[in-house]
Motif scaffolding. Structure first.
Motif, PDB file in Angstrom:
ATOM      1  N   ALA A  13     -14.645 -25.164  19.437  1.00 17.66           N
ATOM      2  CA  ALA A  13     -13.830 -24.587  20.672  1.00 17.66           C
ATOM      3  C   ALA A  13     -13.851 -25.223  21.842  1.00 17.66           C
ATOM      4  CB  ALA A  13     -13.775 -23.092  20.687  1.00 17.66           C
ATOM      5  N   LEU A  14     -15.134 -25.878  22.060  1.00 19.29           N
ATOM      6  CA  LEU A  14     -15.320 -26.584  23.488  1.00 19.29           C
ATOM      7  C   LEU A  14     -14.688 -28.255  23.381  1.00 19.29           C
ATOM      8  CD1 LEU A  14     -19.097 -25.830  23.670  1.00 19.29           C
ATOM      9  CD2 LEU A  14     -17.234 -24.716  24.786  1.00 19.29           C
ATOM     10  N   GLY A  15     -14.213 -28.485  22.258  1.00 25.35           N
ATOM     11  CA  GLY A  15     -13.351 -29.495  22.475  1.00 25.35           C
ATOM     12  C   GLY A  15     -13.402 -30.791  21.022  1.00 25.35           C
ATOM     13  N   PRO A  16     -14.615 -30.779  20.486  1.00 30.34           N
ATOM     14  CA  PRO A  16     -14.789 -31.848  19.600  1.00 30.34           C
ATOM     15  C   PRO A  16     -13.832 -31.490  18.434  1.00 30.34           C
ATOM     16  CG  PRO A  16     -16.589 -30.381  19.435  1.00 30.34           C
ATOM     17  CD  PRO A  16     -15.868 -30.160  20.907  1.00 30.34           C
ATOM     18  N   ALA A  17     -13.307 -32.591  17.649  1.00 33.25           N
ATOM     19  CA  ALA A  17     -12.466 -32.223  16.379  1.00 33.25           C
ATOM     20  C   ALA A  17     -13.345 -31.562  15.292  1.00 33.25           C
ATOM     21  CB  ALA A  17     -11.926 -33.602  15.731  1.00 33.25           C
ATOM     22  N   ALA A  18     -14.667 -31.864  15.197  1.00 30.67           N
ATOM     23  CA  ALA A  18     -15.625 -31.408  14.198  1.00 30.67           C
ATOM     24  C   ALA A  18     -17.052 -31.131  14.440  1.00 30.67           C
ATOM     25  CB  ALA A  18     -15.580 -32.334  12.912  1.00 30.67           C
ATOM     26  N   VAL A  19     -17.621 -30.230  14.238  1.00 32.50           N
ATOM     27  CA  VAL A  19     -18.928 -29.952  14.475  1.00 32.50           C
ATOM     28  C   VAL A  19     -19.950 -29.740  13.450  1.00 32.50           C
ATOM     29  CG1 VAL A  19     -20.401 -28.294  15.706  1.00 32.50           C
ATOM     30  CG2 VAL A  19     -18.243 -28.732  16.668  1.00 32.50           C
ATOM     31  N   VAL A  20     -21.360 -30.761  13.337  1.00 35.24           N
ATOM     32  CA  VAL A  20     -22.163 -30.394  12.333  1.00 35.24           C
ATOM     33  C   VAL A  20     -23.345 -29.810  13.143  1.00 35.24           C
ATOM     34  CG1 VAL A  20     -23.559 -31.699  10.734  1.00 35.24           C
ATOM     35  CG2 VAL A  20     -21.175 -32.310  11.384  1.00 35.24           C
ATOM     36  N   ILE A  21     -23.983 -28.993  12.442  1.00 32.81           N
ATOM     37  CA  ILE A  21     -25.137 -28.576  12.961  1.00 32.81           C
ATOM     38  C   ILE A  21     -26.251 -28.662  11.868  1.00 32.81           C
ATOM     39  CG2 ILE A  21     -26.644 -26.258  13.779  1.00 32.81           C
ATOM     40  CD1 ILE A  21     -23.839 -24.920  14.381  1.00 32.81           C
ATOM     41  N   THR A  22     -27.119 -29.371  12.158  1.00 33.60           N
ATOM     42  CA  THR A  22     -28.454 -29.617  11.344  1.00 33.60           C
ATOM     43  C   THR A  22     -29.262 -28.685  11.394  1.00 33.60           C
ATOM     44  OG1 THR A  22     -29.741 -30.882  12.904  1.00 33.60           O
ATOM     45  CG2 THR A  22     -27.975 -32.225  11.482  1.00 33.60           C
ATOM     46  N   LEU A  23     -29.876 -28.144  10.152  1.00 37.62           N
ATOM     47  CA  LEU A  23     -30.831 -27.122  10.051  1.00 37.62           C
ATOM     48  C   LEU A  23     -31.990 -27.123   9.550  1.00 37.62           C
ATOM     49  CD1 LEU A  23     -27.951 -24.347   8.506  1.00 37.62           C
ATOM     50  CD2 LEU A  23     -28.590 -24.742  10.957  1.00 37.62           C
ATOM     51  N   GLY A  24     -32.656 -28.616   9.512  1.00 35.06           N
ATOM     52  CA  GLY A  24     -33.934 -28.898   8.821  1.00 35.06           C
ATOM     53  C   GLY A  24     -33.881 -28.541   7.221  1.00 35.06           C
ATOM     54  N   GLY A  25     -34.513 -27.765   7.099  1.00 33.00           N
ATOM     55  CA  GLY A  25     -35.036 -27.574   5.402  1.00 33.00           C
ATOM     56  C   GLY A  25     -33.898 -26.690   4.789  1.00 33.00           C
ATOM     57  N   ASP A  26     -32.938 -26.152   5.951  1.00 33.86           N
ATOM     58  CA  ASP A  26     -31.820 -25.523   5.180  1.00 33.86           C
ATOM     59  C   ASP A  26     -30.487 -26.389   5.112  1.00 33.86           C
ATOM     60  OD1 ASP A  26     -33.054 -23.011   4.722  1.00 33.86           O
ATOM     61  OD2 ASP A  26     -33.065 -22.300   6.794  1.00 33.86           O
ATOM     62  N   GLY A  27     -30.807 -27.550   5.486  1.00 35.79           N
ATOM     63  CA  GLY A  27     -29.526 -28.710   5.441  1.00 35.79           C
ATOM     64  C   GLY A  27     -28.710 -28.602   6.488  1.00 35.79           C
ATOM     65  N   ALA A  28     -27.171 -28.199   6.328  1.00 32.86           N
ATOM     66  CA  ALA A  28     -26.401 -28.428   7.460  1.00 32.86           C
ATOM     67  C   ALA A  28     -25.150 -27.580   7.473  1.00 32.86           C
ATOM     68  CB  ALA A  28     -25.927 -30.029   7.779  1.00 32.86           C
ATOM     69  N   VAL A  29     -24.423 -27.122   8.614  1.00 28.84           N
ATOM     70  CA  VAL A  29     -23.253 -26.356   8.451  1.00 28.84           C
ATOM     71  C   VAL A  29     -22.080 -27.355   9.218  1.00 28.84           C
ATOM     72  CG1 VAL A  29     -24.081 -24.124   7.977  1.00 28.84           C
ATOM     73  CG2 VAL A  29     -23.453 -24.935  10.417  1.00 28.84           C
ATOM     74  N   ALA A  30     -20.866 -27.270   8.843  1.00 28.09           N
ATOM     75  CA  ALA A  30     -19.893 -28.203   9.458  1.00 28.09           C
ATOM     76  C   ALA A  30     -18.613 -27.282   9.449  1.00 28.09           C
ATOM     77  CB  ALA A  30     -19.625 -29.252   8.886  1.00 28.09           C
ATOM     78  N   CYS A  31     -17.996 -27.747  10.578  1.00 27.90           N
ATOM     79  CA  CYS A  31     -16.574 -27.061  10.707  1.00 27.90           C
ATOM     80  C   CYS A  31     -15.772 -28.151  11.239  1.00 27.90           C
ATOM     81  CB  CYS A  31     -16.711 -26.129  11.942  1.00 27.90           C
ATOM     82  SG  CYS A  31     -15.344 -25.180  12.390  1.00 27.90           S
ATOM     83  N   ALA A  32     -14.479 -28.243  10.530  1.00 27.05           N
ATOM     84  CA  ALA A  32     -13.623 -29.183  10.926  1.00 27.05           C
ATOM     85  C   ALA A  32     -12.145 -28.745  10.236  1.00 27.05           C
ATOM     86  CB  ALA A  32     -13.755 -30.686  10.337  1.00 27.05           C
ATOM     87  N   GLY A  33     -11.284 -28.774  11.411  1.00 30.07           N
ATOM     88  CA  GLY A  33      -9.735 -28.091  10.810  1.00 30.07           C
ATOM     89  C   GLY A  33     -10.072 -26.796  10.296  1.00 30.07           C
ATOM     90  N   ASP A  34      -9.499 -26.272   9.367  1.00 30.40           N
ATOM     91  CA  ASP A  34      -9.517 -25.083   9.040  1.00 30.40           C
ATOM     92  C   ASP A  34     -10.637 -24.980   7.972  1.00 30.40           C
ATOM     93  OD1 ASP A  34      -7.242 -24.328  10.511  1.00 30.40           O
ATOM     94  OD2 ASP A  34      -5.883 -24.834   8.741  1.00 30.40           O
TER      95      ASP A  34
END
Length: 310
Positions: free
Chosen positions: A215-236
């Motif tokens: 919501a701050l502006g980027p088209a997509a966001v990826v959060i790296t979580l170390g040993g838990d992998g990553a989460v991502a959000c893009a579009g819906d």
């Protein structure tokens, strides 16, 4: 083929191994030490180049032995250095890295010559970009430089990947930069700092944090979580990418490996979910050697690690 153009830092890492990370006021004897090439920009450029894609680095080093060490190390990894600046006014950037026996680390960076990578240093960037290229940015260089590079990338039709690390002060002008970013990549600490929230209690709780950052502006966001992998959000869509197995030795540079390979995979035509998976594979592999650039692998090796082909 599209290219990756990295605008960022180049440092020499003074790395020490210790049993545990020191407490405030505590003195520890190191069990080992090394002088290694590093810096977020340089690390990410090497990871992208090792993927097998044409990679150029805009960075600055001092006119000193550390600068020569970095230039040689980057050239050996196939990174294009035509835009590597050498300045006599500041020494090469230096990072003090402490690595504990459990592979966790602390890092203190003295920027040095990285401050010489001004907005003017990327003025020729539009002439070197095409519509399929990816420009990869971090924030160990002046924020104005990253903003100028993002503007140039958008004008050329290239995509912008921003690793917002370290996060600047709230008044630093990051909001304007985020509005022009295609993919924002942050770790857990950076994500909560930018979102103004505390860490969630479980992996699924990071998905709303990613949505808040989007919501701050980027088209997509990826959060790296170390040993838990990553989460991502893009579009819906929002999803969790599990970590890949690794025999962890040193986590230094794992996030940089993730970012470099993510950018390379995108430039290589892969979808964002597949690029995130490739980034996780690269991050896992990077933890299996000591130093930020010690265990980086090419596309075929990472595809084999993921159990898939191109």
């Amino acid at each position: 083929m599209s290219r990756v153009v990295v605008v960022g830092s180049a440092n020499v890492d003074v790395t020490t191994q210790v049993p545990t990370l020191p407490a405030p006021g505590q003195t520890l004897l190191a069990t080992g030490t090394a002088l290694l090439p590093g810096g977020k920009g340089a690390n990410q450029a090497v990871a992208a180049s090792r993927w097998g894609i044409d990679t150029e680095l805009y960075a600055a080093v001092g006119a000193d032995s550390f600068g020569r060490l970095l230039r040689s190390a980057l050239a050996e990894q196939g990174v294009g250095l035509d835009r590597l600046i050498e300045t006599g006014s500041e020494p090469t950037g230096l990072a003090l890295v402490t690595v504990a026996a459990d592979a966790e680390n602390t890092i203190v960076v003295a920027p040095g010559a990285n401050s010489a990578l001004t907005a003017g240093a990327v003025a020729d960037l539009p002439a070197h970009l095409g519509a399929g290229d990816v420009v990869l940015l971090q924030l160990e260089v002046p924020l104005a430089t990253a903003a100028a590079a993002a503007t140039a990338a958008r004008a050329a039709g290239a995509r912008v990947v921003l690793n917002a690390a370290p996060p600047p002060p709230a008044s630093g002008g990051l909001a304007e930069l985020l509005a022009g970013v295609d993919v924002l990549v942050v770790n857990e600490t950076e994500a909560t700092a930018l979102a103004g929230t505390g860490p969630p209690g479980e992996t699924a709780g990071w998905l709303p944090v990613a949505a808040a950052l989007r919501a701050l502006g980027p088209a997509a966001v990826v959060i790296t979580l170390g040993g838990d992998g990553a989460v991502a959000c893009a579009g819906d869509e929002a999803w969790h990418q599990a970590a890949l197995p690794a025999a962890v030795l040193d986590t230094t540079g794992a996030g940089d490996a993730f970012c470099g390979v993510l950018a390379a995979a995108l430039a290589d035509g892969r979808s964002l979910p597949r690029a995130v998976r490739a980034g996780c594979a690269a991050g896992a592999a990077a933890t299996e050697g000591r130093g930020a650039q010690a265990a980086l692998y090419g596309r075929d090796q990472l595809d084999a690690r993921m159990g898939e082909g191109a």
